[in-house]
Design a protein around this motif. Structure first.
Motif, PDB file in Angstrom:
ATOM      1  N   VAL A 167       0.241   5.427   7.135  1.00  0.00           N
ATOM      2  CA  VAL A 167       0.138   4.985   5.595  1.00  0.00           C
ATOM      3  C   VAL A 167      -1.175   4.964   5.177  1.00  0.00           C
ATOM      4  CG1 VAL A 167       0.760   2.998   4.040  1.00  0.00           C
ATOM      5  CG2 VAL A 167       2.409   3.715   5.582  1.00  0.00           C
ATOM      6  N   VAL A 168      -2.093   4.349   6.253  1.00  0.00           N
ATOM      7  CA  VAL A 168      -3.475   4.068   5.725  1.00  0.00           C
ATOM      8  C   VAL A 168      -4.348   5.205   6.305  1.00  0.00           C
ATOM      9  CG1 VAL A 168      -5.212   2.359   5.612  1.00  0.00           C
ATOM     10  CG2 VAL A 168      -2.778   1.726   5.352  1.00  0.00           C
ATOM     11  N   PHE A 169      -4.560   5.001   7.671  1.00  0.00           N
ATOM     12  CA  PHE A 169      -5.425   5.714   8.357  1.00  0.00           C
ATOM     13  C   PHE A 169      -5.620   7.263   8.279  1.00  0.00           C
ATOM     14  CE2 PHE A 169      -5.485   1.623  10.095  1.00  0.00           C
ATOM     15  CZ  PHE A 169      -6.782   1.053   9.824  1.00  0.00           C
ATOM     16  N   ASP A 170      -4.392   7.728   8.036  1.00  0.00           N
ATOM     17  CA  ASP A 170      -4.282   9.410   8.166  1.00  0.00           C
ATOM     18  C   ASP A 170      -4.550   9.663   6.563  1.00  0.00           C
ATOM     19  OD1 ASP A 170      -3.910   9.340  10.731  1.00  0.00           O
ATOM     20  OD2 ASP A 170      -1.766   9.678  10.492  1.00  0.00           O
ATOM     21  N   LYS A 171      -4.559   8.829   5.434  1.00  0.00           N
ATOM     22  CA  LYS A 171      -4.566   9.141   4.250  1.00  0.00           C
ATOM     23  C   LYS A 171      -5.885   8.903   3.355  1.00  0.00           C
ATOM     24  CE  LYS A 171       0.406   9.221   3.108  1.00  0.00           C
ATOM     25  NZ  LYS A 171       1.190   8.595   2.050  1.00  0.00           N
TER      26      LYS A 171
ATOM     27  N   ILE B  47       0.953  -1.040   0.030  1.00  0.00           N
ATOM     28  CA  ILE B  47       0.060   0.013  -0.068  1.00  0.00           C
ATOM     29  C   ILE B  47       0.916   1.221   0.018  1.00  0.00           C
ATOM     30  CG2 ILE B  47      -1.689   1.443   1.209  1.00  0.00           C
ATOM     31  CD1 ILE B  47      -2.830  -1.289   2.396  1.00  0.00           C
ATOM     32  N   GLU B  48       1.947   1.082   0.930  1.00  0.00           N
ATOM     33  CA  GLU B  48       2.622   2.247   0.953  1.00  0.00           C
ATOM     34  C   GLU B  48       3.468   2.606  -0.365  1.00  0.00           C
ATOM     35  OE1 GLU B  48       6.218   4.260   4.057  1.00  0.00           O
ATOM     36  OE2 GLU B  48       6.125   1.805   3.441  1.00  0.00           O
ATOM     37  N   ARG B  49       4.097   1.432  -0.959  1.00  0.00           N
ATOM     38  CA  ARG B  49       4.767   1.660  -2.174  1.00  0.00           C
ATOM     39  C   ARG B  49       3.965   1.967  -3.368  1.00  0.00           C
ATOM     40  NH1 ARG B  49       4.853  -2.048  -6.082  1.00  0.00           N
ATOM     41  NH2 ARG B  49       3.788  -3.710  -4.913  1.00  0.00           N
ATOM     42  N   ILE B  50       2.583   1.324  -3.386  1.00  0.00           N
ATOM     43  CA  ILE B  50       1.685   1.995  -4.591  1.00  0.00           C
ATOM     44  C   ILE B  50       1.387   3.561  -4.307  1.00  0.00           C
ATOM     45  CG2 ILE B  50      -0.509   1.405  -5.485  1.00  0.00           C
ATOM     46  CD1 ILE B  50       0.138  -1.600  -4.961  1.00  0.00           C
ATOM     47  N   ASP B  51       0.993   3.540  -3.251  1.00  0.00           N
ATOM     48  CA  ASP B  51       0.414   5.195  -2.907  1.00  0.00           C
ATOM     49  C   ASP B  51       1.521   6.205  -3.374  1.00  0.00           C
ATOM     50  OD1 ASP B  51      -1.174   7.250  -1.779  1.00  0.00           O
ATOM     51  OD2 ASP B  51       0.318   7.374  -0.220  1.00  0.00           O
ATOM     52  N   LYS B  52       3.042   5.840  -3.116  1.00  0.00           N
ATOM     53  CA  LYS B  52       3.954   6.853  -3.557  1.00  0.00           C
ATOM     54  C   LYS B  52       4.057   6.746  -5.076  1.00  0.00           C
ATOM     55  CE  LYS B  52       6.949   6.339   0.588  1.00  0.00           C
ATOM     56  NZ  LYS B  52       7.976   5.722   1.268  1.00  0.00           N
ATOM     57  N   MET B  53       4.081   5.425  -5.901  1.00  0.00           N
ATOM     58  CA  MET B  53       4.147   5.288  -7.262  1.00  0.00           C
ATOM     59  C   MET B  53       2.806   6.137  -7.799  1.00  0.00           C
ATOM     60  SD  MET B  53       3.557   1.921  -9.337  1.00  0.00           S
ATOM     61  CE  MET B  53       1.720   1.925  -9.135  1.00  0.00           C
ATOM     62  N   VAL B  54       1.655   5.876  -7.282  1.00  0.00           N
ATOM     63  CA  VAL B  54       0.844   6.657  -7.875  1.00  0.00           C
ATOM     64  C   VAL B  54       0.773   8.335  -7.598  1.00  0.00           C
ATOM     65  CG1 VAL B  54      -1.984   7.073  -7.595  1.00  0.00           C
ATOM     66  CG2 VAL B  54      -0.804   4.808  -7.635  1.00  0.00           C
TER      67      VAL B  54
END
Length: 173
Positions: free
Chosen positions: A82-86, A45-52
């Motif tokens: 990584v998840v709940f704040d975003k 999730i962290e990697r994909i969020d940075k990529m997107v």
């Protein structure tokens, strides 16, 4: 007309996948989604969020966790950032048992809706009993239980005993 739709399996055992629907007009209109992410995909999730990136949409669909504690002690704070704040709720349908009753929770931005479904009486059919007024925060188990105790003071097992006493056992009807 839309562009290509690409997919990638993130975890076969978890049935977790990553999808990107590309826009032919503008890359900022691309939409990415992670389907069935679980606590094991936190790094993905962290990697994909940075990529997107911040200019494109990333959706978590049917996430298999509810709170940072689900990620365990070592990843609780990381999951928060990584998840709940975003990510915010867009739509949700959750089923749970509360005091033995079948409870349905639905979230349609910006409110949570709740009801208990009583389908034990064959003559009356399935009934939906509204529990709480629409609210911004997900109702707690305790709040649901308190309301169920008000609207259905007799537990399900007691209502079933009364039905058997009044109408006889189902196999005898």
């Amino acid at each position: 007309e839309s562009g290509a739709c690409n997919s990638q399996v993130l975890s076969a055992p978890d049935c977790c996948g990553f999808f990107i629907q590309e826009s032919q007009e503008d890359p900022k209109k691309d939409v990415a989604a992670i389907l069935f992410p679980s606590v094991d995909q936190l790094d993905d999730i962290e990697r994909i969020d940075k990529m997107v990136g911040p200019d494109r949409t990333l959706i978590l669909m049917n996430k298999q966790f509810q709170r940072p504690a689900d990620f365990g002690f070592m990843s609780k704070s990381k999951s928060q950032s990584v998840v709940f704040d975003k990510f915010k709720w867009g739509f949700a349908f959750q089923e749970l048992a509360c005091r033995g009753e079948d409870v349905k929770l639905t979230f349609e931005h910006p409110n949570w809706y709740s009801c208990a479904v009583c389908d034990e009486d064959i003559d009356l059919g399935s009934q939906q009993i509204k529990l709480l007024e629409p609210q911004l925060e997900r109702p707690s188990y305790e709040a649901l239980e308190k309301k169920i105790n008000e609207v259905l003071p007799e537990p399900l097992w007691m209502r079933k005993m009364g039905e058997a006493q009044d109408k006889g056992f189902k196999f005898q009807r």
